[in-house]
Design a protein around this motif. Sequence first.
Motif, PDB file in Angstrom:
ATOM      1  N   MET A 105       0.782  -1.176  -0.027  1.00  0.00           N
ATOM      2  CA  MET A 105       0.036   0.118  -0.055  1.00  0.00           C
ATOM      3  C   MET A 105       0.902   1.304  -0.203  1.00  0.00           C
ATOM      4  O   MET A 105       0.362   2.268  -0.119  1.00  0.00           O
ATOM      5  CB  MET A 105      -0.802   0.101   1.227  1.00  0.00           C
ATOM      6  CG  MET A 105      -1.897  -0.899   1.278  1.00  0.00           C
ATOM      7  SD  MET A 105      -3.327  -0.736   2.147  1.00  0.00           S
ATOM      8  CE  MET A 105      -3.066  -1.129   3.646  1.00  0.00           C
ATOM      9  N   LYS A 106       2.220   1.157   0.269  1.00  0.00           N
ATOM     10  CA  LYS A 106       2.977   2.267   0.466  1.00  0.00           C
ATOM     11  C   LYS A 106       3.516   2.553  -0.784  1.00  0.00           C
ATOM     12  O   LYS A 106       4.267   3.774  -0.806  1.00  0.00           O
ATOM     13  CB  LYS A 106       4.244   2.032   1.214  1.00  0.00           C
ATOM     14  CG  LYS A 106       3.718   1.760   2.738  1.00  0.00           C
ATOM     15  CD  LYS A 106       5.006   1.671   3.650  1.00  0.00           C
ATOM     16  CE  LYS A 106       4.745   1.537   5.203  1.00  0.00           C
ATOM     17  NZ  LYS A 106       6.135   1.137   5.773  1.00  0.00           N
ATOM     18  N   LYS A 107       3.476   1.944  -1.945  1.00  0.00           N
ATOM     19  CA  LYS A 107       3.893   2.457  -3.265  1.00  0.00           C
ATOM     20  C   LYS A 107       5.539   2.291  -3.368  1.00  0.00           C
ATOM     21  O   LYS A 107       6.092   3.246  -3.676  1.00  0.00           O
ATOM     22  CB  LYS A 107       3.497   3.871  -3.748  1.00  0.00           C
ATOM     23  CG  LYS A 107       2.084   4.035  -4.016  1.00  0.00           C
ATOM     24  CD  LYS A 107       1.563   5.331  -4.575  1.00  0.00           C
ATOM     25  CE  LYS A 107       0.078   5.412  -4.920  1.00  0.00           C
ATOM     26  NZ  LYS A 107      -0.311   6.533  -5.661  1.00  0.00           N
ATOM     27  N   GLU A 108       5.874   1.323  -2.799  1.00  0.00           N
ATOM     28  CA  GLU A 108       7.413   0.977  -2.766  1.00  0.00           C
ATOM     29  C   GLU A 108       7.413  -0.449  -2.710  1.00  0.00           C
ATOM     30  O   GLU A 108       6.511  -1.112  -2.780  1.00  0.00           O
ATOM     31  CB  GLU A 108       7.971   1.643  -1.403  1.00  0.00           C
ATOM     32  CG  GLU A 108       7.320   0.899  -0.156  1.00  0.00           C
ATOM     33  CD  GLU A 108       8.049   1.693   1.116  1.00  0.00           C
ATOM     34  OE1 GLU A 108       8.479   0.865   2.145  1.00  0.00           O
ATOM     35  OE2 GLU A 108       8.065   2.833   1.268  1.00  0.00           O
ATOM     36  N   ASP A 109       8.710  -0.815  -3.155  1.00  0.00           N
ATOM     37  CA  ASP A 109       8.940  -2.174  -3.495  1.00  0.00           C
ATOM     38  C   ASP A 109       8.725  -3.169  -2.183  1.00  0.00           C
ATOM     39  O   ASP A 109       8.876  -2.375  -0.927  1.00  0.00           O
ATOM     40  CB  ASP A 109      10.301  -2.733  -3.887  1.00  0.00           C
ATOM     41  CG  ASP A 109      10.332  -2.229  -5.296  1.00  0.00           C
ATOM     42  OD1 ASP A 109       9.601  -2.022  -5.950  1.00  0.00           O
ATOM     43  OD2 ASP A 109      11.450  -1.799  -5.584  1.00  0.00           O
ATOM     44  N   PRO A 110       7.866  -4.232  -2.274  1.00  0.00           N
ATOM     45  CA  PRO A 110       7.903  -4.956  -0.841  1.00  0.00           C
ATOM     46  C   PRO A 110       9.097  -5.421  -0.512  1.00  0.00           C
ATOM     47  O   PRO A 110      10.087  -5.602  -1.258  1.00  0.00           O
ATOM     48  CB  PRO A 110       7.048  -6.184  -1.390  1.00  0.00           C
ATOM     49  CG  PRO A 110       7.010  -6.259  -2.934  1.00  0.00           C
ATOM     50  CD  PRO A 110       7.385  -4.950  -3.212  1.00  0.00           C
ATOM     51  N   PRO A 111       9.506  -5.871   0.717  1.00  0.00           N
ATOM     52  CA  PRO A 111      10.597  -5.998   1.545  1.00  0.00           C
ATOM     53  C   PRO A 111      11.025  -7.526   0.861  1.00  0.00           C
ATOM     54  O   PRO A 111      10.202  -8.426   0.261  1.00  0.00           O
ATOM     55  CB  PRO A 111      10.262  -6.148   2.980  1.00  0.00           C
ATOM     56  CG  PRO A 111       8.909  -6.175   3.050  1.00  0.00           C
ATOM     57  CD  PRO A 111       8.321  -5.440   1.914  1.00  0.00           C
ATOM     58  N   ILE A 112      12.213  -7.977   0.723  1.00  0.00           N
ATOM     59  CA  ILE A 112      12.653  -9.245   0.394  1.00  0.00           C
ATOM     60  C   ILE A 112      12.700  -9.903   1.692  1.00  0.00           C
ATOM     61  O   ILE A 112      13.258  -9.746   2.648  1.00  0.00           O
ATOM     62  CB  ILE A 112      14.015  -9.306  -0.346  1.00  0.00           C
ATOM     63  CG1 ILE A 112      13.993  -8.361  -1.429  1.00  0.00           C
ATOM     64  CG2 ILE A 112      14.386 -10.660  -0.673  1.00  0.00           C
ATOM     65  CD1 ILE A 112      13.269  -8.709  -2.506  1.00  0.00           C
ATOM     66  N   TYR A 113      11.993 -11.414   1.608  1.00  0.00           N
ATOM     67  CA  TYR A 113      12.020 -12.299   2.615  1.00  0.00           C
ATOM     68  C   TYR A 113      13.342 -12.912   2.882  1.00  0.00           C
ATOM     69  O   TYR A 113      14.218 -12.956   1.777  1.00  0.00           O
ATOM     70  CB  TYR A 113      10.793 -13.214   2.422  1.00  0.00           C
ATOM     71  CG  TYR A 113      10.512 -14.161   3.714  1.00  0.00           C
ATOM     72  CD1 TYR A 113      10.267 -13.679   4.831  1.00  0.00           C
ATOM     73  CD2 TYR A 113      10.515 -15.559   3.531  1.00  0.00           C
ATOM     74  CE1 TYR A 113      10.034 -14.557   5.940  1.00  0.00           C
ATOM     75  CE2 TYR A 113      10.433 -16.388   4.200  1.00  0.00           C
ATOM     76  CZ  TYR A 113      10.142 -15.891   5.662  1.00  0.00           C
ATOM     77  OH  TYR A 113       9.718 -16.749   6.528  1.00  0.00           O
ATOM     78  N   ALA A 114      13.553 -13.751   3.656  1.00  0.00           N
ATOM     79  CA  ALA A 114      15.084 -14.386   4.268  1.00  0.00           C
ATOM     80  C   ALA A 114      15.149 -15.295   2.925  1.00  0.00           C
ATOM     81  O   ALA A 114      16.396 -15.518   2.731  1.00  0.00           O
ATOM     82  CB  ALA A 114      15.131 -15.023   5.382  1.00  0.00           C
ATOM     83  N   SER A 115      14.351 -15.975   2.627  1.00  0.00           N
ATOM     84  CA  SER A 115      14.669 -16.894   1.453  1.00  0.00           C
ATOM     85  C   SER A 115      15.005 -16.094  -0.059  1.00  0.00           C
ATOM     86  O   SER A 115      15.067 -16.851  -0.958  1.00  0.00           O
ATOM     87  CB  SER A 115      13.260 -17.960   1.136  1.00  0.00           C
ATOM     88  OG  SER A 115      12.089 -17.060   0.661  1.00  0.00           O
ATOM     89  N   GLY A 116      14.977 -14.957  -0.093  1.00  0.00           N
ATOM     90  CA  GLY A 116      15.125 -14.288  -1.212  1.00  0.00           C
ATOM     91  C   GLY A 116      13.758 -14.103  -2.035  1.00  0.00           C
ATOM     92  O   GLY A 116      13.643 -13.394  -3.125  1.00  0.00           O
ATOM     93  N   THR A 117      12.662 -14.303  -1.376  1.00  0.00           N
ATOM     94  CA  THR A 117      11.283 -14.054  -2.237  1.00  0.00           C
ATOM     95  C   THR A 117      10.812 -12.697  -1.669  1.00  0.00           C
ATOM     96  O   THR A 117      11.064 -12.382  -0.505  1.00  0.00           O
ATOM     97  CB  THR A 117      10.419 -15.279  -1.530  1.00  0.00           C
ATOM     98  OG1 THR A 117      11.017 -16.422  -1.927  1.00  0.00           O
ATOM     99  CG2 THR A 117       9.179 -15.236  -2.326  1.00  0.00           C
ATOM    100  N   LEU A 118      10.011 -12.113  -2.640  1.00  0.00           N
ATOM    101  CA  LEU A 118       9.314 -10.945  -2.055  1.00  0.00           C
ATOM    102  C   LEU A 118       8.258 -11.227  -1.053  1.00  0.00           C
ATOM    103  O   LEU A 118       7.397 -12.245  -0.977  1.00  0.00           O
ATOM    104  CB  LEU A 118       8.626 -10.346  -3.297  1.00  0.00           C
ATOM    105  CG  LEU A 118       9.498  -9.849  -4.499  1.00  0.00           C
ATOM    106  CD1 LEU A 118       8.780  -9.161  -5.583  1.00  0.00           C
ATOM    107  CD2 LEU A 118      10.391  -8.585  -3.715  1.00  0.00           C
TER     108      LEU A 118
END
Length: 65
Positions: free
Chosen positions: A1-14
């Motif tokens: 919702m923030k209009k920014e890229d989602p964080p990357i999870y530890a596994s390298g997945t969004l």
Amino acid sequence: MKKEDPPIYASGTLLSIKHIISECRSFEMDRLEAGVPKIMAEALHPDNISHMITFIIKTNIINSL
């Protein structure tokens, strides 16, 4: 919702709601214990909101959202 890229999870997945609810194997047991259905539409249904809240708090995902 923030209009920014989602964080990357530890596994390298969004890190996304879809990933957390239906794809992430790291949280599979926690989802089952909390009673969260693996199908997105069912998991987000109002009848399952208490299960989702329990899951989010138990796994501490709330700090990543």
